[in-house]
Write a protein that holds these residues in place. Structure first.
Motif, PDB file in Angstrom:
ATOM      1  N   ASP A 286      -6.990  -3.093   1.961  1.00  0.00           N
ATOM      2  CA  ASP A 286      -7.255  -2.095   0.922  1.00  0.00           C
ATOM      3  C   ASP A 286      -7.989  -0.878   1.482  1.00  0.00           C
TER       4      ASP A 286
ATOM      5  N   ARG B 293      -2.036  -2.107   1.364  1.00  0.00           N
ATOM      6  CA  ARG B 293      -1.520  -2.279   0.018  1.00  0.00           C
ATOM      7  C   ARG B 293      -1.433  -0.927  -0.691  1.00  0.00           C
ATOM      8  N   GLY B 294      -0.788  -0.917  -1.835  1.00  0.00           N
ATOM      9  CA  GLY B 294      -0.761   0.289  -2.650  1.00  0.00           C
ATOM     10  C   GLY B 294      -2.161   0.713  -3.045  1.00  0.00           C
ATOM     11  N   ASN B 295      -2.408   2.026  -3.010  1.00  0.00           N
ATOM     12  CA  ASN B 295      -3.700   2.633  -3.322  1.00  0.00           C
ATOM     13  C   ASN B 295      -4.763   2.381  -2.253  1.00  0.00           C
TER      14      ASN B 295
ATOM     15  N   ARG C 222      -2.799   5.510   0.181  1.00  0.00           N
ATOM     16  CA  ARG C 222      -1.445   4.992   0.179  1.00  0.00           C
ATOM     17  C   ARG C 222      -0.891   5.007  -1.235  1.00  0.00           C
ATOM     18  N   ARG C 223       0.298   5.510  -1.371  1.00  0.00           N
ATOM     19  CA  ARG C 223       0.911   5.581  -2.697  1.00  0.00           C
ATOM     20  C   ARG C 223       1.142   4.180  -3.253  1.00  0.00           C
ATOM     21  N   GLU C 224       1.064   4.084  -4.558  1.00  0.00           N
ATOM     22  CA  GLU C 224       1.372   2.828  -5.253  1.00  0.00           C
ATOM     23  C   GLU C 224       2.830   2.862  -5.666  1.00  0.00           C
ATOM     24  N   TYR C 225       3.634   1.970  -5.101  1.00  0.00           N
ATOM     25  CA  TYR C 225       5.042   1.951  -5.439  1.00  0.00           C
ATOM     26  C   TYR C 225       5.309   0.919  -6.521  1.00  0.00           C
TER      27      TYR C 225
END
Length: 312
Positions: A229, A257-259, A308-311
């Motif tokens: 994270d 991970r995302g975010n 990091r973008r949340e996909y």
């Protein structure tokens, strides 16, 4: 990742080895910069460099689920292991004495080696072998045994002059990073790093079991043990070409991970990746400028803060 150091880096490394097997005994990463960039949340899984052990210990105040501290230099991992064991086992007064918080030397009763005998059972066999072979470093206080900590005071007049020329105060008495670096003195109690500060030491002490030390490459950890994270990569970019920085960021995208929040900076040169950022990331230019301006060490050339973008 194969890195070919510059001539100046090779000379610097050789001088380090002549002075001490440990390069850094106090981490030169402002913990406020790290925390403000990453904004760790309780339960986050964090990856960082071990360095002198300060950053992984300081990050424990955010109540993570795990802190993975990786380093290619085994002596830095042994130092980190010793600091972690000391924080876990010792009350603050004994911890300060053992590490040498009140200055190098200053062990008239010779009690540091006796404390080490208590701590050594909590170390790995490799760390025990290293420290058993360097009792003088323990006797003098391990905070001051890094090659950088031994060399830096000789450059103090030039650093102070540079600060004045850049509009900063000549005195470093209130700077918790420059004071030990240039004057071999730790700051007053309210400016100590979180793992030593009275307010946060108890929380850090209760979570030392969450630190896992890894010898190896950051990229290998990201590929083989993904799901982070927060990632704090300090100035690893100073050792890499632009193409290698690109490869590292690609692995960070895979291993997070995302975010997830990512911090990487450069001290020696402006960091310019060869390619655009991976599409998985968004940068935060305003925060980057703010952190670079407020960093208390004051010699960062580039600060890169990524999310990091949340996909779906």
């Amino acid at each position: 990742m194969t890195v070919t150091p510059t001539l100046s880096r090779r000379v610097f490394t050789r001088m380090n080895m002549m002075l001490s097997p440990i390069a850094f005994s106090i981490t030169l990463d402002d913990h406020r910069t790290v925390s403000q960039a990453l904004r760790p949340l309780p339960g986050d899984r964090i990856l960082c460099l071990a360095s002198a052990g300060d950053t992984p210990l300081n990050l424990l105040m955010h109540d993570p689920s795990e802190v993975v501290a990786v380093d290619l230099a085994r002596p830095q991992l042994h130092l980190t292991a010793l600091k972690v064991a000391a924080v876990a086992a010792l009350e603050r007064a004994d911890l300060e004495h053992f590490l040498g918080v009140r200055g190098p030397g200053r062990d008239p009763a010779g009690t540091r080696l006796a404390i080490y005998e208590v701590l050594r059972g909590d170390l790995t066999a490799a760390a025990r072998e290293f420290w058993d072979g360097h009792p003088g470093m323990i006797r003098r206080g391990v905070l001051w045994q890094g090659a950088v900590q031994r060399m830096a005071p000789f450059g103090s007049p030039l650093v102070r002059l540079g600060r004045v020329l850049h509009g900063r105060p000549w005195s470093v008495a209130a700077n918790p990073y420059l004071l030990p670096l240039l004057c071999r003195r730790m700051p007053r109690t309210d400016l100590l790093p979180p793992y030593l500060a009275p307010r946060t030491n108890p929380a850090v002490r209760s979570r030392t079991g969450l630190i896992r030390l890894v010898h190896g490459e950051v990229r290998d950890v990201l590929r083989d043990d993904p799901g982070f994270d927060c990632v704090a990569l300090s100035n690893v970019a100073d050792w890499l070409s632009p193409e290698q920085v690109d490869d590292l960021l690609t692995d960070v995208a895979v291993g997070t991970r995302g975010n997830a929040r990512v911090l990487i900076w450069s001290r020696r040169r402006r960091m310019r990746p060869a390619r655009p950022l991976p599409s998985a990331f968004t940068a935060h230019p305003a925060l980057q400028r703010q952190l670079r301006r407020r960093d208390r060490i004051g010699y960062l050339r580039t600060v890169l803060v990524l999310r990091r973008r949340e996909y779906p």
